[in-house]
Design a protein around this motif. Sequence first.
Motif, PDB file in Angstrom:
ATOM      1  N   LYS A  97      45.933 -33.620  38.816  1.00  0.00           N
ATOM      2  CA  LYS A  97      44.481 -33.696  38.834  1.00  0.00           C
ATOM      3  C   LYS A  97      43.926 -32.722  37.811  1.00  0.00           C
ATOM      4  CE  LYS A  97      43.839 -36.460  42.458  1.00  0.00           C
ATOM      5  NZ  LYS A  97      43.185 -37.776  42.321  1.00  0.00           N
ATOM      6  N   ILE A  98      43.106 -33.199  36.894  1.00  0.00           N
ATOM      7  CA  ILE A  98      42.439 -32.333  35.936  1.00  0.00           C
ATOM      8  C   ILE A  98      41.123 -31.887  36.561  1.00  0.00           C
ATOM      9  CG2 ILE A  98      41.402 -32.162  33.660  1.00  0.00           C
ATOM     10  CD1 ILE A  98      43.348 -34.268  32.689  1.00  0.00           C
ATOM     11  N   LEU A  99      40.938 -30.566  36.677  1.00  0.00           N
ATOM     12  CA  LEU A  99      39.797 -30.024  37.382  1.00  0.00           C
ATOM     13  C   LEU A  99      39.071 -28.978  36.554  1.00  0.00           C
ATOM     14  CD1 LEU A  99      41.821 -29.412  40.636  1.00  0.00           C
ATOM     15  CD2 LEU A  99      40.228 -31.291  40.295  1.00  0.00           C
ATOM     16  N   ASN A 100      37.771 -28.857  36.810  1.00  0.00           N
ATOM     17  CA  ASN A 100      37.024 -27.773  36.210  1.00  0.00           C
ATOM     18  C   ASN A 100      37.526 -26.476  36.811  1.00  0.00           C
ATOM     19  OD1 ASN A 100      34.916 -25.782  35.730  1.00  0.00           O
ATOM     20  ND2 ASN A 100      33.758 -27.510  34.924  1.00  0.00           N
ATOM     21  N   ALA A 101      38.020 -25.576  35.982  1.00  0.00           N
ATOM     22  CA  ALA A 101      38.730 -24.400  36.487  1.00  0.00           C
ATOM     23  C   ALA A 101      37.807 -23.323  37.045  1.00  0.00           C
ATOM     24  CB  ALA A 101      39.585 -23.801  35.380  1.00  0.00           C
ATOM     25  N   LYS A 102      36.550 -23.282  36.623  1.00  0.00           N
ATOM     26  CA  LYS A 102      35.656 -22.195  37.013  1.00  0.00           C
ATOM     27  C   LYS A 102      36.350 -20.863  36.742  1.00  0.00           C
ATOM     28  CE  LYS A 102      33.364 -24.928  40.583  1.00  0.00           C
ATOM     29  NZ  LYS A 102      33.057 -25.056  42.038  1.00  0.00           N
ATOM     30  N   ALA A 103      36.787 -20.707  35.487  1.00  0.00           N
ATOM     31  CA  ALA A 103      37.535 -19.522  35.091  1.00  0.00           C
ATOM     32  C   ALA A 103      36.642 -18.292  35.060  1.00  0.00           C
ATOM     33  CB  ALA A 103      38.159 -19.752  33.717  1.00  0.00           C
ATOM     34  N   GLU A 104      37.162 -17.198  35.590  1.00  0.00           N
ATOM     35  CA  GLU A 104      36.409 -15.945  35.638  1.00  0.00           C
ATOM     36  C   GLU A 104      37.311 -14.794  35.217  1.00  0.00           C
ATOM     37  OE1 GLU A 104      34.432 -12.955  38.984  1.00  0.00           O
ATOM     38  OE2 GLU A 104      35.228 -14.917  39.572  1.00  0.00           O
ATOM     39  N   PHE A 108      41.107 -18.433  38.548  1.00  0.00           N
ATOM     40  CA  PHE A 108      40.783 -19.855  38.507  1.00  0.00           C
ATOM     41  C   PHE A 108      40.536 -20.394  39.914  1.00  0.00           C
ATOM     42  CE2 PHE A 108      43.617 -19.170  34.847  1.00  0.00           C
ATOM     43  CZ  PHE A 108      42.869 -19.725  33.822  1.00  0.00           C
ATOM     44  N   CYS A 109      39.540 -21.231  40.024  1.00  0.00           N
ATOM     45  CA  CYS A 109      39.393 -22.050  41.226  1.00  0.00           C
ATOM     46  C   CYS A 109      40.095 -23.357  40.885  1.00  0.00           C
ATOM     47  CB  CYS A 109      37.927 -22.288  41.563  1.00  0.00           C
ATOM     48  SG  CYS A 109      37.674 -23.398  42.970  1.00  0.00           S
ATOM     49  N   ILE A 110      41.341 -23.509  41.344  1.00  0.00           N
ATOM     50  CA  ILE A 110      42.153 -24.639  40.880  1.00  0.00           C
ATOM     51  C   ILE A 110      41.933 -25.911  41.695  1.00  0.00           C
ATOM     52  CG2 ILE A 110      43.895 -23.073  39.970  1.00  0.00           C
ATOM     53  CD1 ILE A 110      45.689 -23.814  42.314  1.00  0.00           C
ATOM     54  N   SER A 111      41.239 -25.793  42.834  1.00  0.00           N
ATOM     55  CA  SER A 111      40.962 -26.995  43.628  1.00  0.00           C
ATOM     56  C   SER A 111      39.819 -26.713  44.597  1.00  0.00           C
ATOM     57  CB  SER A 111      42.206 -27.423  44.410  1.00  0.00           C
ATOM     58  OG  SER A 111      41.932 -28.557  45.202  1.00  0.00           O
ATOM     59  N   SER A 112      38.921 -27.682  44.736  1.00  0.00           N
ATOM     60  CA  SER A 112      37.828 -27.586  45.696  1.00  0.00           C
ATOM     61  C   SER A 112      37.723 -28.904  46.455  1.00  0.00           C
ATOM     62  CB  SER A 112      36.492 -27.306  44.991  1.00  0.00           C
ATOM     63  OG  SER A 112      36.513 -26.038  44.378  1.00  0.00           O
ATOM     64  N   GLU A 113      37.185 -28.827  47.651  1.00  0.00           N
ATOM     65  CA  GLU A 113      37.081 -30.025  48.482  1.00  0.00           C
ATOM     66  C   GLU A 113      35.866 -30.859  48.084  1.00  0.00           C
ATOM     67  OE1 GLU A 113      37.402 -29.301  52.679  1.00  0.00           O
ATOM     68  OE2 GLU A 113      39.127 -27.972  52.426  1.00  0.00           O
ATOM     69  N   VAL A 114      35.948 -31.415  46.894  1.00  0.00           N
ATOM     70  CA  VAL A 114      34.930 -32.334  46.402  1.00  0.00           C
ATOM     71  C   VAL A 114      35.626 -33.614  45.968  1.00  0.00           C
ATOM     72  CG1 VAL A 114      33.331 -30.528  45.660  1.00  0.00           C
ATOM     73  CG2 VAL A 114      35.065 -31.354  44.080  1.00  0.00           C
ATOM     74  N   VAL A 115      34.917 -34.705  46.020  1.00  0.00           N
ATOM     75  CA  VAL A 115      35.491 -35.985  45.604  1.00  0.00           C
ATOM     76  C   VAL A 115      35.672 -35.976  44.093  1.00  0.00           C
ATOM     77  CG1 VAL A 115      35.171 -38.484  45.556  1.00  0.00           C
ATOM     78  CG2 VAL A 115      34.379 -37.167  47.533  1.00  0.00           C
ATOM     79  N   ASP A 116      36.914 -36.176  43.628  1.00  0.00           N
ATOM     80  CA  ASP A 116      37.164 -36.146  42.194  1.00  0.00           C
ATOM     81  C   ASP A 116      36.925 -37.517  41.575  1.00  0.00           C
ATOM     82  OD1 ASP A 116      39.435 -37.743  42.597  1.00  0.00           O
ATOM     83  OD2 ASP A 116      40.792 -36.040  42.667  1.00  0.00           O
ATOM     84  N   GLY A 119      49.531 -29.859  39.457  1.00  0.00           N
ATOM     85  CA  GLY A 119      50.609 -30.806  39.715  1.00  0.00           C
ATOM     86  C   GLY A 119      51.057 -30.612  41.156  1.00  0.00           C
ATOM     87  N   PHE A 120      51.113 -31.685  41.937  1.00  0.00           N
ATOM     88  CA  PHE A 120      51.387 -31.532  43.359  1.00  0.00           C
ATOM     89  C   PHE A 120      52.046 -32.782  43.935  1.00  0.00           C
ATOM     90  CE2 PHE A 120      47.304 -33.474  42.776  1.00  0.00           C
ATOM     91  CZ  PHE A 120      47.181 -34.416  43.787  1.00  0.00           C
ATOM     92  N   ILE A 121      52.596 -32.634  45.150  1.00  0.00           N
ATOM     93  CA  ILE A 121      53.170 -33.756  45.893  1.00  0.00           C
ATOM     94  C   ILE A 121      52.318 -33.986  47.131  1.00  0.00           C
ATOM     95  CG2 ILE A 121      55.177 -34.575  47.197  1.00  0.00           C
ATOM     96  CD1 ILE A 121      56.933 -32.842  45.432  1.00  0.00           C
TER      97      ILE A 121
END
Length: 228
Positions: A4-11, A20-28, A118-120
């Motif tokens: 999943k390619i996500l907006n990282a919200k890098a800080e 990095f916020c590598i995942s959020s509970e939003v519909v991609d 990258g995940f299973i």
Amino acid sequence: MNTKILNAKAEDVGERTIRFCISSEVVDRDGDTLIAKGCDFKNYAKNPVFCSFHNTREFPLGKVVKYWAEAKSVYADVYFPTLEELATNPDNASEKAKLVDFTYHCYKTGMLNAVSVGFIIKDYVQDKATGGLIVNKWELLEFSAVCVPANQDAIAQARKSLGSEEASEIITIKKSYAELEKELNDLTEEIIELKRKMEEKNDELELELDEIDIDSIEEQEDFDLTDL
């Protein structure tokens, strides 16, 4: 492996570390949602690195020094070593060492702001509202630096470059793969249970055979051992 390619919200949190916020509970863009508390870090903890474009055969770009799930998001702190740390002679550093330094500054300055996980998939239900998946349990394999930021227009952009039918086919294949993977896991559990029952039955039969008095049976008239 799913990605999943996500907006990282890098800080930038200092000391050459980017949070990095590598995942959020939003519909991609695929209509899927990754549940934060369902992230399994167990295997990832054995070698927590920050990769480049999911290329796990190349040396990493950074060391993940901290990772955690909080509320409805998954976070990770990545430390990027300096040229002095990566090279005996910083003035003659390798291209890889320079790339690590360059990547750090790209995120630090905001030129990059995306990552891809990258995940299973371990457990999911169908999201009737979006047609995608609500992934309740997933194993984090790695996450990587990428150039393409996440946005809701990504599928439209993919359709323009690949063609509507090709893009739709890719999305369908990804979801079908997740469904097949879940079915395979279910079948594996059934096979294990059947094997256990067969072993129990075999043990019962062996006990019954042990209780048979062969000598007394042979003394009976017209008895044939092949009947056993």
